[in-house]
Design a protein around this motif. Structure first.
Motif, mmCIF file in Angstrom:
data_model
loop_
_atom_site.group_PDB
_atom_site.id
_atom_site.type_symbol
_atom_site.label_atom_id
_atom_site.label_comp_id
_atom_site.label_asym_id
_atom_site.label_seq_id
_atom_site.Cartn_x
_atom_site.Cartn_y
_atom_site.Cartn_z
ATOM 1 N N ILE A 1 6.753 50.196 46.077
ATOM 2 C CA ILE A 1 6.606 50.682 44.703
ATOM 3 C C ILE A 1 6.898 52.176 44.649
ATOM 4 N N MET B 1 10.571 52.677 44.641
ATOM 5 C CA MET B 1 11.137 52.429 43.317
ATOM 6 C C MET B 1 10.902 53.622 42.400
ATOM 7 N N LEU C 1 -7.649 50.570 45.991
ATOM 8 C CA LEU C 1 -7.920 49.140 45.836
ATOM 9 C C LEU C 1 -7.701 48.417 47.154
ATOM 10 N N LEU D 1 -4.230 50.799 34.379
ATOM 11 C CA LEU D 1 -5.225 51.362 35.294
ATOM 12 C C LEU D 1 -6.641 51.066 34.792
ATOM 13 N N THR E 1 -7.532 47.409 35.185
ATOM 14 C CA THR E 1 -7.820 47.062 36.575
ATOM 15 C C THR E 1 -9.280 47.327 36.910
ATOM 16 N N ASP F 1 -7.964 39.798 42.415
ATOM 17 C CA ASP F 1 -7.401 39.616 41.070
ATOM 18 C C ASP F 1 -6.936 40.945 40.500
ATOM 19 N N ALA F 2 -7.780 41.973 40.670
ATOM 20 C CA ALA F 2 -7.452 43.279 40.108
ATOM 21 C C ALA F 2 -6.236 43.866 40.794
ATOM 22 N N MET F 3 -6.175 43.709 42.128
ATOM 23 C CA MET F 3 -5.047 44.252 42.889
ATOM 24 C C MET F 3 -3.739 43.612 42.441
ATOM 25 N N MET F 4 -3.766 42.280 42.299
ATOM 26 C CA MET F 4 -2.569 41.568 41.842
ATOM 27 C C MET F 4 -2.158 42.071 40.467
ATOM 28 N N PHE G 1 -2.816 44.807 38.970
ATOM 29 C CA PHE G 1 -2.383 46.199 38.980
ATOM 30 C C PHE G 1 -0.963 46.336 39.520
ATOM 31 N N LEU G 2 -0.726 45.797 40.744
ATOM 32 C CA LEU G 2 0.579 46.022 41.365
ATOM 33 C C LEU G 2 1.698 45.331 40.595
ATOM 34 N N VAL H 1 2.498 47.306 37.555
ATOM 35 C CA VAL H 1 3.188 48.553 37.897
ATOM 36 C C VAL H 1 4.652 48.274 38.231
ATOM 37 N N VAL H 2 4.912 47.184 38.976
ATOM 38 C CA VAL H 2 6.296 46.828 39.298
ATOM 39 C C VAL H 2 7.072 46.581 38.009
#
Lengths: 117, 533
Positions: A34, A37, A93, B135, B138, B152-155, B157-158, B161-162
């Motif tokens: 990320i 990117m 996290l 953010l 999350t 769940d939060a990590m998924m 969030f990332l 963001v992607v």
């Protein structure tokens, strides 16, 4: 022949990051992808609308000189801050995730998470 | 007349300064503040409706240079909906222990970001607001700090963001071509572009990100885990499912209008909406967890809204937007009541919950009213919006597709409705909080009022008069009764005892697969546009 300039390099870099996201199971490497990117996006923005030989749009630019477009550069200050925040939050996290699930692998973490249901 | 930027700033300021007061006083101030904000938004709404859109250039720059806030009728209606829901949620959490200073700070911060997304007219500004909202959400998802919710939060969030990185890349390309970032300036500038092929890449990048935000077919895998996570308080699920997904649809709508003269993908999005709706209810049927069932049903309803706004027909368009509002109301009620049921029964499994109606009558009534709303029963709000979408679709395959979707929704909520009946094991009466009951009952009454005064409400909210033909409405209602009977039959024969769709649950996309699907969606958009343009 595709010119080797900021834009082409940044598009290549962007998809290097995307490749990392798709092909790497390691969570830290995902966060790094990320970041890659993000760097690509910043490079793209700062290299848009820059004519060869133009000067940075900072301070009193001589009216005779051609200045680069200041807007994308201003936007990127915001984006750099956001990028740092995102990376920091992602790593924080990840530390929590690692403490609870004990793995850096997306697949293993997912299996452990689903066992809780 | 208060200026628009105060709508965005004031929740943030109140949320921060509330830290200085004791929590009890802070909660009272929150309710007062939300009421005042709702009143202010109503005033702005009246103003906009009489005198047309309000514009405010932040920093007093000339038009199209700086950030512009623009309150047109749709944006103001959405802001009104947000403020209303946040008022209801603040009243709902009034007696809850988890609602502390930090919670209110995050919650009101999210409110100001959502209002900002609706009002902002600058694409980069919308990117920043969405990124900040990601953010905050999350943190809210893992607010109760259960172990599973970190994942769940990590998924969430990332992945978001992607997606927003894709958005920003597209934005960069668009800026290079056009040179402005303001939605309306973009619209004007794009109409001058005579080679649409040069906009394929920026459009594909941006629409991929926004489709993920709006949870369209291949890109919704992040949504159920985030909306149905055990750790999030039910008010957070309500805001995510009832309101925040709508920001995705709203930005999608703005983007489609901006690109409309050059790139027309409405047919593709009708099909994608249909697939989303069907896959959504199939997955909802496969679930055993009540919050996850509701989350997947959100995916299905998003599909319906998407069909409505992509059909290029005024009745379907306004029907889709009205369905968006309705969905916010009934899904909020359902998530709130589900939260109350979970805390009373201490389980999330549908099969283990019985007799809600006799054990918790108020919750039971609210659940029934909102279920009637979501399945589109006669006189309820869902029926009006679904009827309008179907009118707009009449004559094409999508009309029968909508009947199929509604049948699926009926079966899903027959399954959900099982928890109302039967005999509860609990002896003593449930001691739910009076404020909670009041909130869920008010919201569920709105499902009914939204149906009775449907066309009047549409006229007030969107300033458009749509007459509902009683004859064809009656025809639809006969169709509805038929669907109910068919749904009952299917439910009784297939889903009562076992769940033939349970195997779907074992297909779960991990992080890498979701990133792959984002990339494939992007590649598909590029190829599709290359072929069609």
């Amino acid at each position: 022949m595709i010119a080797l300039n900021g834009e082409t390099i940044s598009i290549v870099l962007f998809f290097v990051g995307v490749y990392g996201l798709i092909a790497r199971r390691n969570i830290i490497k995902s966060i790094m992808s990320i970041s890659i990117m993000q760097v690509a996006i910043i490079l793209y923005f700062v290299s848009t609308n820059v004519a060869p030989g133009s000067v940075p749009p900072i301070g009193d630019v001589n009216q005779m000189l051609l200045a680069a477009d200041p807007l994308p550069q201003a936007l990127m200050i915001t984006d750099i801050v956001i990028g740092i925040g995102v990376t920091a939050a992602g790593l924080t996290l990840f530390i929590h995730l690692y403490h609870r699930f004990g793995s850096t692998n997306w697949q293993k973490v997912m299996k452990k998470r689903n066992r809780h249901d | 007349m208060i200026s628009l930027h105060w709508l965005i700033l004031s929740p943030l300021i109140i949320g921060t300064t509330a830290k200085l007061m004791p929590i009890k006083a802070a909660k009272k101030i929150m309710v007062l503040f939300q009421t005042a904000l709702l009143a202010a938004v109503t005033m702005i709404f009246v103003e906009v409706r009489q005198n047309g859109p309000l514009l405010e250039n932040i920093g007093s720059w000339p038009d199209t240079i700086g950030i512009t806030l623009r309150a047109d009728l749709l944006a103001t209606a959405m802001v009104f909906l947000s403020c209303f829901l946040f008022l209801a949620m603040v009243i709902f959490v009034h007696n809850k222990n988890y609602a502390d200073h930090l919670f209110f700070f995050l919650f009101l911060g999210l409110e100001s970001l959502i209002i900002g997304i609706f009002l902002s007219n600058d694409v980069f500004n919308i990117f920043v607001l969405i990124e900040a909202a990601t953010l905050i959400i999350t943190i809210l998802i893992m607010y109760k700090q259960a172990s599973v919710s970190v994942y769940d939060a990590m998924m969430y969030f990332l992945i978001n963001v992607v997606a927003m990185s894709f958005f920003l890349m597209g934005l960069g390309m668009l800026y290079k071509k056009i040179g402005v970032l303001d939605f309306y300036a973009l619209e004007a500038a794009l109409s001058q572009v005579n080679n649409p092929a040069s906009l394929i890449l920026p459009y594909s990048f941006m629409i991929t990100a926004i489709s993920l935000k709006a949870a369209l077919m291949p890109l919704f895998s992040w949504l159920p885990k985030a909306h149905g996570t055990p750790s999030a308080p039910s008010v957070v699920s309500v805001i995510l499912s009832g309101l925040y997904v709508k920001t995705g649809i709203y930005v999608f709508l703005r983007l489609q209008t901006t690109f409309a003269p050059l790139i027309d993908t409405s047919e593709l999005f009708v099909i994608l909406g249909f697939i989303t709706a069907v896959v959504g209810f199939m997955l909802a049927l496969a679930q055993t967890d009540i919050k996850l069932l509701l989350a997947y049903s959100t995916v299905s309803q998003i599909g319906v809204i998407m069909i409505g706004i992509s059909l290029n027909n005024p009745a379907a368009y306004w029907g889709g937007l009205y369905h968006l509002m309705n969905h916010a109301i009934f899904k909020s009620t359902l998530f709130l009541t589900a939260g109350m049921i979970i805390s009373e029964y201490k389980t999330r499994k549908i099969s283990e919950i019985h007799g809600v109606y006799s054990h918790m009558p108020a919750v039971g009534v609210a659940t029934i009213l909102s279920i009637l709303g979501i399945i589109g029963a006669p006189l309820f709000n869902g029926s009006i919006s679904k009827f309008l979408i179907a009118t707009g679709a009449s004559g094409s395959w999508i009309e029968s597709g909508l009947i199929l979707i509604n049948l699926g929704t009926i079966i899903v909520f027959m399954k959900y409705g099982q928890l109302l009946f039967g005999h509860s094991d609990k002896k003593e009466a449930a001691n739910s909080d009076i404020l909670e009951k009041a909130v869920v009952l008010t919201l569920s009454m709105l499902c009914f009022l939204g149906g009775i005064f449907g066309s009047d409400l549409i006229a007030i909210l969107f300033n458009i008069s749509l007459t509902i033909n009683p004859l064809s409405y009656g025809e639809k209602m006969l169709l509805f009764v038929g669907s109910i009977l068919l749904g009952l039959l299917i439910y009784r024969s297939l889903f009562k005892k076992r769940n033939p769709l349970a195997f779907i649950r074992s297909f779960e996309l991990g992080f890498n697969e979701i990133c792959l699907s984002i990339t494939l969606f992007f590649a598909f958009m590029v190829v599709y546009l290359k072929i069609t343009l």
